[in-house]
Design an enzyme around this catalytic site. Structure first.
Site, short mmCIF file in Angstrom:
data_model
loop_
_atom_site.label_atom_id
_atom_site.label_comp_id
_atom_site.label_asym_id
_atom_site.label_seq_id
_atom_site.Cartn_x
_atom_site.Cartn_y
_atom_site.Cartn_z
N GLU A 93 0.62 -1.51 -0.03
CA GLU A 93 -0.04 0.01 0.11
C GLU A 93 1.28 0.95 -0.31
O GLU A 93 1.93 1.39 0.71
CB GLU A 93 -0.68 -0.17 1.23
CG GLU A 93 -1.71 0.94 1.98
CD GLU A 93 -2.74 0.70 2.98
OE1 GLU A 93 -3.33 -0.30 3.18
OE2 GLU A 93 -3.10 2.19 3.22
N CYS A 106 3.46 8.45 0.95
CA CYS A 106 4.47 7.78 1.47
C CYS A 106 4.35 5.73 1.26
O CYS A 106 3.88 5.60 0.91
CB CYS A 106 2.86 7.73 2.87
SG CYS A 106 3.31 6.99 3.95
N CYS A 113 5.36 -6.56 8.37
CA CYS A 113 6.29 -6.19 9.89
C CYS A 113 6.05 -6.34 11.04
O CYS A 113 5.39 -7.51 10.84
CB CYS A 113 5.65 -4.59 10.14
SG CYS A 113 6.92 -3.83 11.32
N CYS A 117 4.21 -3.39 16.19
CA CYS A 117 3.74 -2.15 17.68
C CYS A 117 2.00 -2.77 17.85
O CYS A 117 1.30 -3.02 16.90
CB CYS A 117 4.04 -0.56 17.23
SG CYS A 117 5.51 -1.00 16.49
N CYS A 120 -0.36 -1.19 15.94
CA CYS A 120 -0.67 -0.88 14.63
C CYS A 120 -1.06 -1.91 13.07
O CYS A 120 -0.14 -3.68 14.10
CB CYS A 120 1.11 -0.55 13.91
SG CYS A 120 1.33 -0.37 12.05
N CYS A 334 -2.19 3.39 7.96
CA CYS A 334 -1.25 2.56 8.36
C CYS A 334 -1.46 0.70 7.84
O CYS A 334 -1.47 0.40 8.70
CB CYS A 334 -0.63 2.80 9.80
SG CYS A 334 -0.05 4.22 10.21
N1 SAH Z 1 8.50 0.75 10.98
C1 SAH Z 1 8.34 2.90 10.89
C2 SAH Z 1 7.35 3.03 9.84
C3 SAH Z 1 5.87 2.91 9.78
S1 SAH Z 1 4.85 3.48 10.91
C4 SAH Z 1 7.92 3.17 12.73
O1 SAH Z 1 7.99 2.67 13.26
O2 SAH Z 1 7.74 4.41 12.40
C5 SAH Z 1 5.39 5.34 10.90
C6 SAH Z 1 4.33 5.71 12.04
O3 SAH Z 1 2.31 5.83 12.16
C7 SAH Z 1 4.79 5.46 13.34
O4 SAH Z 1 5.44 6.43 14.69
C8 SAH Z 1 3.73 4.91 13.27
O5 SAH Z 1 4.24 3.96 15.33
C9 SAH Z 1 2.76 5.20 13.94
N2 SAH Z 1 1.35 3.77 13.61
C10 SAH Z 1 1.38 3.03 13.35
N3 SAH Z 1 -0.06 2.88 13.38
C11 SAH Z 1 -0.83 3.23 13.68
C12 SAH Z 1 -2.02 3.65 14.01
N4 SAH Z 1 -3.04 2.96 14.28
N5 SAH Z 1 -2.62 4.82 14.87
C13 SAH Z 1 -1.70 5.67 14.91
N6 SAH Z 1 -0.35 5.50 14.53
C14 SAH Z 1 -0.22 4.55 14.29
#
Ligand code: SAH
Length: 351
Positions: A93, A106, A113, A117, A120, A334
């Protein structure tokens, strides 16, 4: 012999490959230009190369060209989400965001991944594989070609952890900012990481002018562990030291991303601790109202709580912005569009 992926080659490597095929040196320039300036979708589009040369290229190399399998355009703000299929059938995506200062794309850096987290969507199915430099590039190339608009800014904030695909990321950045390619300014590029300490330091030593965005999301080691399993491997203190080192090496101000999760990391105490922790740094904090995903029970903080959190941080003379939510009507944030595509595919296949 395995065919190599020519779109991931630097110009020097293309030159060598062209020489090895017994072609004249100026052909290398033409080939590189077709790939990275004219954004050709296949060798056959390269009409000023002879048929014989094109055949030799097909025999010796693969040519990465993503196939668009979905596109949604937001009626609210013009944001566009794209789904692309890779040569091996995997789907990724990418997003095009329109701002006053230009168009920003983006991109994803991996298929899936492995960072885990908690909030996410991109990590729910684990990691499938790394993306090649050409597969990262082609997300930008396809979007520029399909939309017909120039892309001036780039963020590596889609699916995947870019610093978990470090060598490919570096090569991608080199090609993306190359003056004989799209020539996007390094200053207009942001790489977001969950905090892989040794690679933040390695990237700092490259002394690029790109912005490092660090996903912080908590102001203590304990709380960070609850939200981000990567914190079991790296101490918060060491992550922040790596960020200080990045600034020392590059002079680039760090962006801290902090996703506010209702009742989890949005209290007054969280704001105070965060303020104290980073007030000595040359940084900027981007507050992201968490985007709830159906697989987890996390909720957004109230607007008033978000504003209060911002005000508290500003008392520490920290520069704070609240991320504007773009494209909410077209599949959330995301990896959620990809996730819904994969889920639908599984339902269709009766899995
Ligand atoms: N792996 C990298 C980049 C991808 S995510 C990282 O961790 O930075 C980009 C940003 O979106 C990161 O700060 C991540 O923590 C955040 N993110 C992911 N899912 C999210 C969600 N459901 N709500 C808010 N932020 C989110």
């Amino acid at each position: 012999m395995d065919r190599k992926d020519i779109k991931s080659f630097t110009f020097a490597e293309v030159k060598k490959a062209v020489e090895d095929m017994g072609e004249k040196p100026f052909r290398a320039k033409q080939l590189y230009q077709w790939m990275h300036e004219k954004l050709a979708a296949d060798f056959d589009e390269m009409t000023n190369l002879s048929k014989g040369f094109r055949q030799k290229l097909k025999d010796n190399f693969t040519y990465t060209s993503l196939e668009m399998v979905g596109r949604r355009i937001s009626e609210v703000d013009g944001t566009e989400k794209y789904l692309f299929r890779l040569a091996d059938g995997n789907v990724i995506e990418s997003v095009l965001m329109r701002y006053h200062h230009g168009n920003s794309v983006c991109i994803s850096s991996q298929v899936g991944c492995r960072m885990g987290c908690r909030f996410c969507a991109s990590t729910l199915g684990g990691l499938t594989r790394n993306l090649l430099p050409s597969e990262m590039l082609d997300q930008v190339y396809r979007i520029q070609r399909i939309s017909g608009e120039r892309v001036s800014n780039l963020v590596v904030m889609g699916t995947g952890e870019p610093l978990d695909n470090y060598e490919n990321l570096l090569r991608f950045l080199e090609l993306l900012t190359d003056e004989h390619g799209l020539h996007i300014s390094q200053r207009n590029v942001t790489v977001s990481t969950c905090g892989i300490v040794e690679n933040i330091r390695a990237l700092a030593d490259e002394r690029l002018q790109i912005t490092l965005a660090l996903s912080l999301h908590a102001s203590s080691q304990e709380k960070r562990k609850e939200l981000m399993p990567v914190a079991y491997k790296y101490e918060l203190k060491d992550v922040l030291d790596a960020c200080r080192y990045y600034f020392a090496q590059t002079g680039r101000r760090i962006t801290f991303e902090y996703s506010l999760v209702g009742g989890v990391n949005d209290t007054d105490q969280d704001a105070r601790r965060l303020g104290e922790m980073i007030s000595d740094m040359n940084c900027h904090v981007n507050l992201i109202p968490v985007n709830p995903i159906k697989e987890r029970s996390y909720v957004q903080s109230d607007r008033s709580v978000i504003e209060a959190f911002k005000n508290k941080l500003e008392k520490y003379r920290i520069n704070v912005t609240i991320r504007r939510e773009m494209g909410r009507d077209i599949g959330g944030a995301c990896g959620q569009l990809r996730k819904s595509y994969m889920d639908a595919k599984e339902r269709k296949n009766g899995i």
